[in-house]
Write a protein that holds these residues in place. Structure first.
Motif, short mmCIF file in Angstrom:
data_model
loop_
_atom_site.label_atom_id
_atom_site.label_comp_id
_atom_site.label_asym_id
_atom_site.label_seq_id
_atom_site.Cartn_x
_atom_site.Cartn_y
_atom_site.Cartn_z
N PRO A 46 61.22 31.67 19.37
CA PRO A 46 61.63 30.55 20.23
C PRO A 46 62.51 30.99 21.40
O PRO A 46 62.42 30.40 22.49
CB PRO A 46 62.42 29.63 19.29
CG PRO A 46 62.04 30.04 17.91
CD PRO A 46 61.65 31.48 17.97
N VAL A 49 60.23 32.40 24.05
CA VAL A 49 59.51 31.32 24.73
C VAL A 49 60.43 30.57 25.69
O VAL A 49 60.05 30.30 26.83
CB VAL A 49 58.88 30.33 23.72
CG1 VAL A 49 58.30 29.13 24.43
CG2 VAL A 49 57.81 31.02 22.90
N SER A 50 61.66 30.27 25.25
CA SER A 50 62.52 29.47 26.16
C SER A 50 62.93 30.29 27.38
O SER A 50 62.99 29.76 28.48
CB SER A 50 63.72 28.87 25.42
OG SER A 50 64.42 29.86 24.74
N ARG A 95 50.64 26.65 18.11
CA ARG A 95 51.51 27.59 18.82
C ARG A 95 51.54 27.30 20.32
O ARG A 95 52.56 27.46 20.97
CB ARG A 95 51.04 29.02 18.56
CG ARG A 95 51.10 29.39 17.07
CD ARG A 95 50.08 30.46 16.73
NE ARG A 95 50.28 31.65 17.51
CZ ARG A 95 51.15 32.60 17.20
NH1 ARG A 95 51.86 32.53 16.11
NH2 ARG A 95 51.31 33.64 17.98
N TYR A 98 54.29 25.20 22.07
CA TYR A 98 55.58 25.76 22.51
C TYR A 98 55.61 25.92 24.03
O TYR A 98 56.67 25.96 24.64
CB TYR A 98 55.83 27.13 21.87
CG TYR A 98 56.27 27.07 20.43
CD1 TYR A 98 57.63 27.05 20.10
CD2 TYR A 98 55.34 27.04 19.40
CE1 TYR A 98 58.04 27.01 18.78
CE2 TYR A 98 55.73 26.99 18.08
CZ TYR A 98 57.09 26.97 17.77
OH TYR A 98 57.48 26.93 16.46
#
Ligand code: FE
Ligand code: FE
Ligand code: ZN
Length: 277
Positions: A46, A49-50, A95, A98
């Protein structure tokens, strides 16, 4: 502005892909959701991704296009292979949420002696079990070269799949220039006619992305061997017309040519030079 990128390695995660894109002058990219020969995907990180979402915003990288593994065959005669296809796509689409609002491309599959109609019915059944109206990802059917018993070598076959899908607003098409050339669509001498035909059968509103590849083989060869832009039978002049065509020029273009990153950077620059703003 031209949206162009290439296939990048996803081995080091999303931030790494944004960094690679920056190096080669890409403002979009494609990646495999997992090993192209199949297998399980790495867990989504995560934080990666962010951080990526911020980089993508700052670098104006959009959209991103995920490519399903080549081993995914939704219309195999083997129920285990169909089950793998189902579980892989279902997991990939979870997925993808995200990074909302992007594209997921897959090869419709090979029917291997079962016949086109059986193949098409397996593919649409799988999509009907997986697609959810609330998903933000658009699933793309790729146009294929018609090698062996591949489904999707004609626009009509893709139309038949679309006609059988319940949430058809979740599905679009990715056009691969090498594949349709190998499939017999003459985009060198008759680009307008091919696109008119696409519009009549599928609808240009369904066209969401272009794979920009030259072909090592002549028109209608049904081979699927990509070449670098200008080094195959399609040729640079045709690619200039393709990226500037009024029906295509605002779509994202993805190189899947046999290249390292330097080669991709050169091809991206060539296409930017040829794009008429
Ligand atoms: Fe593909
Ligand atoms: Fe492709
Ligand atoms: Zn191909």
């Amino acid at each position: 502005m031209l949206r162009i990128g290439c296939h990048l390695s996803s081995a080091k995660g999303y931030v790494s892909m944004a960094e690679q894109a920056k190096v080669i002058g890409a403002n979009t990219f494609q990646f495999f959701t997992r090993n192209p020969r199949g297998g399980s995907a790495k867990n989504i990180n995560p934080e990666d991704v962010s951080e990526f979402l911020i980089l993508a915003e700052n670098q104006d990288i959009t959209p991103i296009l995920a490519h399903a593994p080549y081993t995914l065959n939704a219309c195999s005669a083997d129920p285990n292979v169909r089950d793998f296809a189902f579980r892989t796509m279902q997991d990939d689409l979870l997925r993808m949420e995200y990074t909302p609002g992007n594209f997921y491309n897959f090869h419709p599959g090979s029917h291997v002696k079962q016949g086109v109609d059986t193949g098409i019915s397996f593919i649409s059944q799988m999509l009907n079990e997986i697609l959810r109206p609330e998903q933000s990802t658009t699933v793309l059917l790729e146009t294929m070269a018609g090698k062996g018993s591949e489904i999707g070598g004609t626009f009509e076959e893709l139309r038949q799949i679309l006609d059988l899908i319940q949430y058809s607003e979740c599905v679009g098409v990715c056009l691969d220039t090498c594949h349709i050339w190998d499939g017999g669509y003459d985009i060198v001498n008759h680009l307008d006619e091919v696109l008119m035909h696409f519009d009549q059968i599928i609808g240009l509103d369904r066209l969401k992305a272009i794979h920009l590849n030259d072909s090592q083989n002549p028109l209608g060869s049904h081979k699927d061997r990509h070449a670098r832009l200008g080094e195959g039978y399609i040729g640079m002049e045709a690619f200039k017309r393709i990226i500037n065509h009024p029906s295509l020029r605002n779509l994202p273009f993805y190189l899947e040519t046999p290249n390292d990153l330097d080669g991709y950077a050169r091809e991206i620059q060539m296409m930017r030079d040829a794009y008429i703003e």
